[in-house]
Scaffold this active site. Structure first.
Site, short mmCIF file in Angstrom:
data_model
loop_
_atom_site.label_atom_id
_atom_site.label_comp_id
_atom_site.label_asym_id
_atom_site.label_seq_id
_atom_site.Cartn_x
_atom_site.Cartn_y
_atom_site.Cartn_z
N LYS A 195 0.88 -1.19 0.00
CA LYS A 195 0.00 0.00 0.00
C LYS A 195 0.91 1.22 0.00
O LYS A 195 1.34 1.70 1.05
CB LYS A 195 -0.89 -0.02 1.25
CG LYS A 195 -2.25 0.64 1.11
CD LYS A 195 -2.25 2.06 0.61
CE LYS A 195 -2.16 3.09 1.69
NZ LYS A 195 -1.86 4.46 1.17
N SER A 249 4.38 8.22 9.72
CA SER A 249 4.43 9.16 10.84
C SER A 249 4.10 8.47 12.17
O SER A 249 3.47 7.41 12.20
CB SER A 249 3.44 10.29 10.60
OG SER A 249 2.14 9.75 10.53
N GLU A 251 1.95 9.50 14.35
CA GLU A 251 0.49 9.51 14.57
C GLU A 251 -0.15 8.28 13.91
O GLU A 251 -0.94 7.57 14.53
CB GLU A 251 -0.16 10.76 13.96
CG GLU A 251 0.30 12.08 14.54
CD GLU A 251 1.72 12.46 14.11
OE1 GLU A 251 2.11 12.16 12.95
OE2 GLU A 251 2.47 13.01 14.94
N GLU A 270 8.29 1.83 11.55
CA GLU A 270 9.45 2.70 11.30
C GLU A 270 8.89 4.12 11.22
O GLU A 270 8.25 4.47 10.24
CB GLU A 270 10.12 2.34 9.96
CG GLU A 270 10.69 0.94 9.90
CD GLU A 270 11.94 0.77 10.75
OE1 GLU A 270 12.48 1.77 11.24
OE2 GLU A 270 12.35 -0.39 10.94
N CYS A 304 13.54 10.56 7.24
CA CYS A 304 13.25 10.28 8.65
C CYS A 304 14.50 10.44 9.53
O CYS A 304 14.39 10.81 10.69
CB CYS A 304 12.67 8.88 8.80
SG CYS A 304 13.68 7.64 8.01
N GLU A 401 9.19 16.93 14.70
CA GLU A 401 9.72 16.59 13.39
C GLU A 401 9.15 17.57 12.36
O GLU A 401 7.94 17.64 12.16
CB GLU A 401 9.31 15.15 13.03
CG GLU A 401 9.93 14.69 11.75
CD GLU A 401 9.49 13.29 11.35
OE1 GLU A 401 8.28 13.01 11.37
OE2 GLU A 401 10.36 12.47 11.00
P1 NAD Z 1 1.80 8.91 7.00
O1 NAD Z 1 1.83 8.24 8.31
O2 NAD Z 1 0.86 10.03 6.79
O3 NAD Z 1 1.46 7.86 5.84
C1 NAD Z 1 2.23 6.70 5.63
C2 NAD Z 1 1.39 5.64 4.95
O4 NAD Z 1 0.35 5.23 5.85
C3 NAD Z 1 0.69 6.11 3.68
O5 NAD Z 1 0.68 5.06 2.75
C4 NAD Z 1 -0.72 6.40 4.17
O6 NAD Z 1 -1.70 6.33 3.15
C5 NAD Z 1 -0.91 5.31 5.20
N1 NAD Z 1 -1.93 5.58 6.22
C6 NAD Z 1 -2.37 6.78 6.68
N2 NAD Z 1 -3.32 6.59 7.63
C7 NAD Z 1 -3.45 5.26 7.79
C8 NAD Z 1 -4.25 4.44 8.65
N3 NAD Z 1 -5.11 4.95 9.52
N4 NAD Z 1 -4.10 3.10 8.56
C9 NAD Z 1 -3.23 2.54 7.70
N5 NAD Z 1 -2.47 3.27 6.85
C10 NAD Z 1 -2.56 4.60 6.90
O7 NAD Z 1 3.30 9.35 6.70
P2 NAD Z 1 3.84 10.21 5.48
O8 NAD Z 1 3.44 11.62 5.68
O9 NAD Z 1 3.50 9.52 4.20
O10 NAD Z 1 5.42 10.06 5.67
C11 NAD Z 1 6.18 10.90 6.46
C12 NAD Z 1 6.49 10.25 7.79
O11 NAD Z 1 7.15 9.00 7.56
C13 NAD Z 1 7.46 11.05 8.63
O12 NAD Z 1 7.01 11.10 9.95
C14 NAD Z 1 8.75 10.27 8.55
O13 NAD Z 1 9.62 10.44 9.63
C15 NAD Z 1 8.27 8.88 8.44
N6 NAD Z 1 9.30 8.03 7.84
C16 NAD Z 1 9.93 7.13 8.64
C17 NAD Z 1 10.95 6.34 8.11
C18 NAD Z 1 11.65 5.32 8.96
O14 NAD Z 1 12.22 4.39 8.40
N7 NAD Z 1 11.64 5.43 10.26
C19 NAD Z 1 11.30 6.46 6.77
C20 NAD Z 1 10.63 7.39 6.00
C21 NAD Z 1 9.61 8.16 6.54
#
Ligand code: NAD
Length: 499
Positions: A195, A249, A251, A270, A304, A401
């Protein structure tokens, strides 16, 4: 800093790909979504719609999970040996390398990355992850165990694939973060539903076409594009999913952890970071300054592990900050498809607003802008590389962040490693950190004191498929990469014959 935002034309094959109707991939077939709804995909450098993806819903997820379950339990995949799986994964890795230019072009236009970085970092690292994990496929094994009980036994453990995995990824590194999950889960014999983010689904869709061409059996890898809710949420709640491997994220990570409790599915998370970079007075500044600049400005700080908090000894503070500012002036802001671009746009208008909001807050709280701080042009979502000095540990720019090209610098005036480490560790996150010094003893002492999943010495943002990756504290649960990834996608079974 030079600026050139005009969008060059894409190659004929990418043009054709962008114009295709992008469907869902379920059980080896490209199918329309049940809802009939499509989601616009935007080039963040121009703000223009470049393609569309299907908005998957719970009914689509259900079909994908059924296909992945069948492939896992009874399909040809379930009968393949590790060596056979490894050969297929290797074939995929080689094909990714052959198609690196095409994949890089898609990643550049979808995510706002300089195309050369996309080729060598996104596609190159992804291919290496598949190559590396292909080798593991034939080496997953348990161990014989000597029992505590008196008597004669033959006791041993086996590592078995955890089952059907939902791999949910964010928008910043779609190909790489998919590889983090997919390469090991395929190596151990799991099946998957991918996804990707609704903002950047394109490279994943092209990747799956390649996977299909290479010969993975139907149902082994399925793709549901769509919004987090309903598509991602339906996957997380589905009782037919055995594990969720999530990057995103904090959240969303919390929501996923809560939603996964229904069938107690396994979860790895992650999440975000706020990584410190600690510079000691004896650091090799010719090496450190470009490294520190790249740590924060690479991919516009939307990383990240980005080095967002700079702790530099008072004696060299001004020199280091001015040096990073000078590096930032060398950046060429522009469309990722222009070959001389070294800094692209932020991913979306919302992200740009969010970062600008942090800057306003930082300034109101007393941070001083050394360089940058503004939006660039009014086309797309570009912003200047920014350095804030005189930041304090209580400021929101230091605590939260930002996920943008904003470095928060502060001087320290202490020789006590515990005091310096306490500053670096004063965060809810624990993803990564870097230590810059010529003193090997100081470097290793600091590395031990830092509470983070990755600590780099005289480097930042250094990744390798063999090195476990993940976070302490609210940066996540579990590890990806290296042998840890094999553990995380397997269950241990103990078998004991009483002789
Ligand atoms: P996000 O959490 O908004 O979305 C990530 C994914 O989750 C997307 O595919 C989204 O559609 C999906 N999603 C959203 N709500 C959901 C739910 N309720 N249930 C299941 N899936 C859901 O994050 P983003 O804005 O796409 O990415 C940025 C974040 O990702 C930053 O906080 C960053 O630090 C983190 N990140 C972490 C790493 C790591 O390896 N630790 C790497 C890259 C990014």
């Amino acid at each position: 800093m030079t600026i050139s935002i005009t969008a060059p034309t894409v190659s004929a094959h990418t043009d054709a790909f962008l114009k295709r109707k992008h469907k869902l991939y379920i059980d080896g077939e490209w199918v329309d979504g049940v809802s009939g709804e499509m989601i616009d995909v935007i080039d963040p450098a121009t703000g223009k719609v470049i393609s569309q993806s299907t908005a998957g819903v719970a009914a689509d997820v259900d079909k994908a999970v059924t296909a992945a379950r069948a492939a896992f339990e009874t399909g040809p995949w379930s009968k393949m040996t590790g060596l056979q799986r490894g050969k297929l994964i290797s074939k995929l890795a080689c094909r990714l390398e052959e198609l690196a230019d095409e994949l890089a072009e898609i990643e550049a236009i979808d995510c706002g990355k300089p195309v050369t970085y996309a080729k060598y970092v996104d596609v190159g690292l992804s291919a290496n992850i598949y190559h590396y994990m292909a080798g593991w496929a034939s080496k997953v094994s348990g161990e014989t165990v000597s029992l505590a009980n008196p008597g004669e036994y033959h006791a041993f453990t086996m590592r078995e694939p955890v089952g059907v995995v939902a791999a949910i990824t964010p928008w910043n590194f779609p190909l790489v973060l998919t590889a983090y999950k997919l390469a090991p889960l395929l190596a151990v014999g799991c099946t998957a539903i991918l996804k990707p983010s609704e903002l950047t689904p394109l490279s994943t869709l092209r990747f799956v076409e390649i996977l299909e061409e290479v010969g993975f059996p139907p149902g082994v890898v399925n793709v549901i594009t769509g919004y987090g809710v309903p598509a991602g949420a339906a996957l997380v709640e589905h009782d037919g999913v055995d594990k969720v491997a999530f990057t995103g994220s904090v959240e969303t990570g919390r929501r996923i952890a809560a939603a996964a409790t229904g069938n107690l599915k396994r979860v790895t998370l992650e999440l975000g970071g706020k990584s410190p970079m600690i510079v000691f007075p004896d650091a090799d500044l010719d090496r450190a300054i470009p490294g520190l600049a790249s740590a924060i400005f690479f991919h516009q700080g939307q990383v990240c592990t980005a080095g967002t908090r700079l702790y530099v000894h008072k004696s060299i503070h001004d020199k280091v900050v001015e040096g990073i500012a000078a590096e930032s002036r060398k950046l060429k802001i522009g469309h990722g498809l222009n070959l001389d671009t070294t800094m692209g746009p932020l991913i979306s208008s919302a992200q740009l607003q969010k970062v600008m909001g942090f800057l306003d807050q930082g300034k109101a709280e007393g941070a001083e802008t050394v360089i940058g701080g503004g939006r660039v042009g009014d086309t797309g979502f570009f912003m200047e590389p920014t350095i804030l000095a005189n930041t304090k540990d209580t400021m929101s720019v230091v605590r939260e962040e930002i996920f943008g090209p904003v470095l928060c610098a502060q001087a320290y005036d202490d020789d006590d490693l515990d005091v310096i480490a306490a500053k670096a560790n004063d965060t809810i996150f624990g993803l990564a950190a870097s230590v810059w010094t010529r003193d090997i003893s100081v470097a290793h002492k600091m590395a031990r004191r830092i509470k983070a999943g990755s600590v780099w010495i005289n480097a930042h943002n250094f990744y390798d498929p063999a090195l476990p990756f993940g976070g302490f504290k609210q940066s996540g649960w579990g590890r990806e990469e290296g042998s840890e990834a094999i553990r995380t996608f397997t269950e241990v079974k103990s078998i004991c014959a009483v002789l």
